[in-house]
Design a protein around this motif. Structure first.
Motif, PDB file in Angstrom:
ATOM      1  N   GLN A 239       0.746  -1.245  -0.155  1.00 20.83           N
ATOM      2  CA  GLN A 239      -0.251   0.307  -0.124  1.00 20.83           C
ATOM      3  C   GLN A 239       0.989   1.288   0.167  1.00 20.83           C
ATOM      4  OE1 GLN A 239      -3.350  -0.219   3.041  1.00 20.83           O
ATOM      5  NE2 GLN A 239      -2.346   2.120   3.485  1.00 20.83           N
ATOM      6  N   GLY A 240       1.037   2.081  -1.250  1.00 16.94           N
ATOM      7  CA  GLY A 240       1.246   3.316  -0.775  1.00 16.94           C
ATOM      8  C   GLY A 240       3.021   3.225  -1.033  1.00 16.94           C
TER       9      GLY A 240
ATOM     10  N   PRO B 200      -4.940   5.158   4.346  1.00 19.75           N
ATOM     11  CA  PRO B 200      -3.724   5.936   3.868  1.00 19.75           C
ATOM     12  C   PRO B 200      -3.602   7.021   4.183  1.00 19.75           C
ATOM     13  CG  PRO B 200      -5.619   5.049   2.476  1.00 19.75           C
ATOM     14  CD  PRO B 200      -5.615   4.829   3.618  1.00 19.75           C
TER      15      PRO B 200
END
Length: 285
Positions: A30-31, A149
């Protein structure tokens, strides 16, 4: 260390997991951040190096690894910070094995927070500094819990500055060009499936070949060629996790063939692709 020094498994250890079979639990990337939790009773990883930071903590047992010409022993309570492109391995320091959680962070994420400062380096790969422990805690929740996030971005910002403060990094040379290195990185991301030359990167960044090569290493922790290879391995791993056969995953990611991909995979992660997939499958059974 003797077996008597090994810590017992903590209260949050899931009793359903076998203690005699190596396993890896992996949260979806993720990211630019990958999170894993794993257990090994004997040899975990052969000597390898990747272009991300590996930051985490041992949850139980003694986690031994070779790093910068010495053997390190990580115990519960400390923080491991392995710098990009530094060779290391991993094995149990006692017969009981070890369990740990780790995050893998792209150096570019720390650069975004630090604004082109030198990449932080923690001597020896181990730290007891409470600032690092606190900053790392937010990024090491249970693998089953997805991070928001914004939560992750805030935690990465705090970790970048904690690393910078603890490392006491010296300033880069005045001529280092962060913008040129970023342009070269962007160019590599757009050319994952074809060969790239240093001359191309120099033209795209407006920097001469060797200055660009030095700058890229300073800001992103590895060479342009290794960076490109690692992004291809990222693509191959995603394909494998989706059920793509190894030979097809290798071709789609830009490798010459499966053996070419396997050599780079083992050099980057310390295990072969097939063993990596088996360990991921072990925790699912």
């Amino acid at each position: 260390m003797s077996a008597a020094t090994a810590a017992t498994f903590p209260a949050d250890a899931d009793p359903s997991f076998p203690r005699t079979r190596d396993w890896i639990r992996r949260a979806p990337a993720q990211g630019g951040v990958e999170r894993i939790e794993a257990f090994f009773q004997h040899n975990g990883y052969a000597l390898h190096r990747h272009d991300t930071y590996a930051i985490g903590r041992t949850l139980a047992g003694v986690q031994s690894f070779h790093y910068r010409h010495s053997v390190r022993n990580s115990l519960p309570g400390g923080t491991m910070v392995l710098h990009p492109d530094e060779s290391h391995d991993g094995q149990a320091g006692t017969e009981e094995g070890f369990r740990y959680r780790m995050i893998y962070v792209e150096p570019a994420l720390f650069q975004a927070a630090l604004g082109g400062k030198p990449l932080p380096f923690i001597e020896g790969g181990l730290s007891t500094d409470p600032r690092l422990a606190a900053a790392t805690e937010a990024l090491l929740p249970g693998i089953d819990r997805a991070m928001d996030p914004l939560e992750q971005d805030d935690a990465l910002f705090d970790l970048a500055h904690a690393l910078d403060a603890v490392s006491g990094a010296r300033p880069l040379r005045a001529s280092a060009d962060y913008r040129a290195a970023m342009l070269a990185r962007d160019y590599l991301h757009a050319a994952l499936e074809r060969p790239v030359t240093l001359d191309e990167l120099a033209a795209a960044s407006g920097r001469d070949r060797w200055s660009l090569s030095r700058d890229f290493r300073a800001f992103f922790g590895t060479s342009p060629h290794r960076y490109l290879t690692m992004r291809r391995l990222d693509a191959a791993r995603r394909a494998m996790l989706g059920g793509t056969p190894l030979v097809d995953a290798a071709a789609a990611a830009g490798f010459a063939d499966q053996s070419h991909m396997t050599r780079h995979f083992a050099a980057a992660y310390g295990v072969t692709p097939s063993r990596w997939l088996r360990m991921l499958a072990a925790q699912a059974r």
